[in-house]
Enzyme design. Sequence first.
Site, PDB file in Angstrom:
ATOM      1  N   ASN A   1       0.840  -1.199   0.000  1.00 30.93           N
ATOM      2  CA  ASN A   1       0.000   0.000   0.000  1.00 30.93           C
ATOM      3  C   ASN A   1       0.879   1.255   0.000  1.00 30.93           C
ATOM      4  O   ASN A   1       2.100   1.188  -0.092  1.00 30.93           O
ATOM      5  CB  ASN A   1      -0.976  -0.015   1.185  1.00 30.93           C
ATOM      6  CG  ASN A   1      -0.255   0.008   2.529  1.00 30.93           C
ATOM      7  OD1 ASN A   1       0.909   0.410   2.647  1.00 30.93           O
ATOM      8  ND2 ASN A   1      -0.944  -0.426   3.573  1.00 30.93           N
TER       9      ASN A   1
ATOM     10  N   THR B   1      -2.503  -0.907 -10.329  1.00 29.31           N
ATOM     11  CA  THR B   1      -2.303  -1.712 -11.532  1.00 29.31           C
ATOM     12  C   THR B   1      -2.975  -1.055 -12.735  1.00 29.31           C
ATOM     13  O   THR B   1      -3.915  -0.276 -12.596  1.00 29.31           O
ATOM     14  CB  THR B   1      -2.840  -3.138 -11.327  1.00 29.31           C
ATOM     15  OG1 THR B   1      -2.380  -3.979 -12.388  1.00 29.31           O
ATOM     16  CG2 THR B   1      -4.360  -3.168 -11.305  1.00 29.31           C
TER      17      THR B   1
ATOM     18  N   GLU C   1       1.768  -0.819 -17.552  1.00 26.80           N
ATOM     19  CA  GLU C   1       2.280  -1.996 -16.843  1.00 26.80           C
ATOM     20  C   GLU C   1       2.058  -3.245 -17.695  1.00 26.80           C
ATOM     21  O   GLU C   1       2.954  -4.071 -17.861  1.00 26.80           O
ATOM     22  CB  GLU C   1       1.554  -2.121 -15.505  1.00 26.80           C
ATOM     23  CG  GLU C   1       1.960  -3.331 -14.685  1.00 26.80           C
ATOM     24  CD  GLU C   1       1.105  -3.506 -13.442  1.00 26.80           C
ATOM     25  OE1 GLU C   1       1.502  -4.314 -12.577  1.00 26.80           O
ATOM     26  OE2 GLU C   1       0.039  -2.858 -13.326  1.00 26.80           O
ATOM     27  N   HIS C   2       0.863  -3.399 -18.217  1.00 28.47           N
ATOM     28  CA  HIS C   2       0.507  -4.538 -19.072  1.00 28.47           C
ATOM     29  C   HIS C   2      -0.014  -4.018 -20.409  1.00 28.47           C
ATOM     30  O   HIS C   2      -0.890  -3.153 -20.427  1.00 28.47           O
ATOM     31  CB  HIS C   2      -0.597  -5.386 -18.429  1.00 28.47           C
ATOM     32  CG  HIS C   2      -0.348  -5.744 -17.004  1.00 28.47           C
ATOM     33  ND1 HIS C   2      -1.121  -5.251 -15.964  1.00 28.47           N
ATOM     34  CD2 HIS C   2       0.586  -6.537 -16.439  1.00 28.47           C
ATOM     35  CE1 HIS C   2      -0.671  -5.735 -14.820  1.00 28.47           C
ATOM     36  NE2 HIS C   2       0.364  -6.516 -15.079  1.00 28.47           N
TER      37      HIS C   2
END
Length: 412
Positions: A199, A222, A311-312
Amino acid sequence: MIYAAEEVRARFARRGLSFDPTVEEIVRGILEAVREEGDEALDRFSRDLDGYPVEEVPKRAWREAYEDLDEDLRDALETARERIEAFYREEARGGFLRAEGGGVLAQLVRPLERVGVYVPGGSAPLLSTLLMTVVPAKVAGVREVIVASPPKVHPGVLAAAWVAGADRLFAMGGAQAIAALAYGTGRVPRVDKIVGPGNRYVVAAKRLVYGTVGIDGLAGPTETMIIADGSASPRLLAADLLAQAEHGPDSEPWLLSPDRALLERVEAELSWQLQDLPRAEVARQALEKGGLVLTKDLEEAFALANLYAPEHLSLALSDPLPWLEKVQNAGGVFLGEGSPEALGDYIAGPSHVMPTSGTARFQGGLAVRDFLKVIPVVGLSEGAARELAKKGALLARAEGLEGHARSLDLRR
């Protein structure tokens, strides 16, 4: 909502990590207390914040948790570990030694001695995070991997520690756990590097202890970005967006496509699939952070993706492989609808610990190299040293460092 490319371009360009000064002030106090008082402060913060004192969980408890797992889940954990190991054993990690003029130039590659892995607590046990961090460290040859996870540690996390081959596990969480790993206490050894998500207090603590120890990076919420053409399935695209949206209200799921009809079908499919999703309210908030973007063509979609540095990055294209050369900035890339990012979260092979908040512009995902250090070795012969000393002395004097130059003059 469907955005035009120009509506999101400036937003994508402004991305970066941000930090709350109030959180950092709180965390700084925790770090200082643990550094000065050791276990006494560690236990105090753990009782106050988590309700339990810090304790080391013995390996017999890990084994028992593993044996108590459903057989199918045990098999899934073992398969995930095997695939992660196999993927990272392919990563080159050898040094070299080269003869040169009677001497040698070499590069030694050495694993870190001790690494700390932080595994968050909360309502969902992150078994996969433990595998995705511990296994690459062990493949790299790290002698001791110490796991920290908030009390009471979920049995699934204990079982994953057994499968992954961790060495020690402490029931401790938050900034106080990062402090204990960074500075060491009577019970908790000091580590060389700390990896794993957490966190905002954990992230702030990692940022503040960097320099005392190494860290893998600073993880934000994310994010996933999908580039799709008209061949993609709206149903699968919506499911993949929701898979990331359910992580948390700050997640950012994006879909980029030059096909307006596809975007409209995905928008309708999202509404339909949200109706019975258990974490629908969380996902709805996340969808407001991201969105669907209509681009002029696929070239513009890839330009926006590189600006965003997700990120992805998923390529839901009829023939994704030729487009791979267009990818410059991404934590990880998933080719085609048969390779959903959710597989990467658990069992595909590469670690799911990947850069967020635009840091994929300069950083890659967690890998074996993160647990290695490179030591250059110089062993020149007298002849080679003589030959190089004159030019080296010229460079030293150009920098105003006469002591360096005189050291080299003596070798001529």
